[in-house]
Design an enzyme around this catalytic site. Structure first.
Site: not given
Ligand code: IMP
Length: 220
Positions: A12, A17, A74
């Site tokens: 990441t 994170k 993810d």
């Molecule tokens: P990724 O896992 O970084 O690809 O995130 C996926 C998307 O899901 C993020 O860009 C957010 O829009 C949404 N998301 C994931 N986890 C959270 C959270 O804890 N709060 C709010 N949105 C989330």
């Protein structure tokens, strides 16, 4: 760095994170790097059909390219009345180039008049070694889509995700309150509980590096 300490890369660029993961694994003999510690590597296309597929793709690709074990997650928001959307498309809901506010405003518009407001945040964590095998952890956090946005904390859909046990949206909770109950917090906790076994498993999977000693006048 001694030979006893395992190096693992967190796949990441997201410093939030990274801080969360570093904090949970701080007492384990593992040296955690992130993509910020390496030069640019090609982006991974998140075109899997599930959170699991995408987490594995990110972890396996990173481990293979960098030659060290890699951890990737993810996550996304699954809304029952929208047939599971935005789901794996959460980061791109409504198209590329929208802000978080524009995305959750679109979600609220698509939920207008909807009685069934059940939703869940989902998270899958994958830990892969360069040869391909991986371990997986997953967790969900159940809640509801609020009628309107509320709260300033967090990111993404937090202002519209109402968490009934706290009677607040995720954006009204502090980061530490959210981490105790969130999808990502719970998946990381599951992984942390058996991290000794994870380290053992990684060591078994990693190829043994042969070492040669150079002696005498031969220059190496
Ligand atoms: P990724 O896992 O970084 O690809 O995130 C996926 C998307 O899901 C993020 O860009 C957010 O829009 C949404 N998301 C994931 N986890 C959270 C959270 O804890 N709060 C709010 N949105 C989330």
């Amino acid at each position: 760095m001694t030979d006893d300490i395992l190096t693992m890369v967190i796949a990441t660029h997201n410093t939030g994170k990274l801080a969360e993961i570093r904090n949970l694994l701080k007492d384990y003999p593992v040296y955690l790097k992130s993509l910020l510690d390496f030069g640019p590597i090609p982006p991974v296309e998140e075109d899997g059909a599930t959170f699991d597929d995408n987490a594995y793709k990110k972890a396996a690709f990173t481990a293979r390219v960098l030659g060290v074990p890699a951890l990737a997650d993810d996550s996304g928001l699954v809304v029952e009345a929208l047939g599971g959307e935005p789901g794996i498309h959460s980061a791109r809901y409504g198209g590329d180039g929208l802000t978080d506010i524009e995305r959750y405003t679109l979600l609220l518009r698509n939920m207008k008049g909807q009685k069934n407001r059940k939703a869940a945040f989902c998270c899958v964590i994958s830990i892969a070694v360069p040869t391909g095998p991986a371990l997986t952890y997953e967790a969900r956090c159940e809640g509801r889509i609020a009628e309107s946005a509320s709260g300033e904390n967090g990111f993404g859909y937090d202002p519209v995700f109402f968490y009934p046990p706290a009677n607040q949206t995720f954006a009204e909770m502090s980061i530490s309150e959210k981490s105790l109950v969130s999808h990502r917090g719970k998946a990381l906790k599951e992984m942390q509980k058996e991290f000794d076994n994870v380290i053992r498993w990684i060591r078994q999977q990693m190829p043994v590096q042969e070492k040669f000693k150079c002696e005498g006048a031969i220059s190496c």
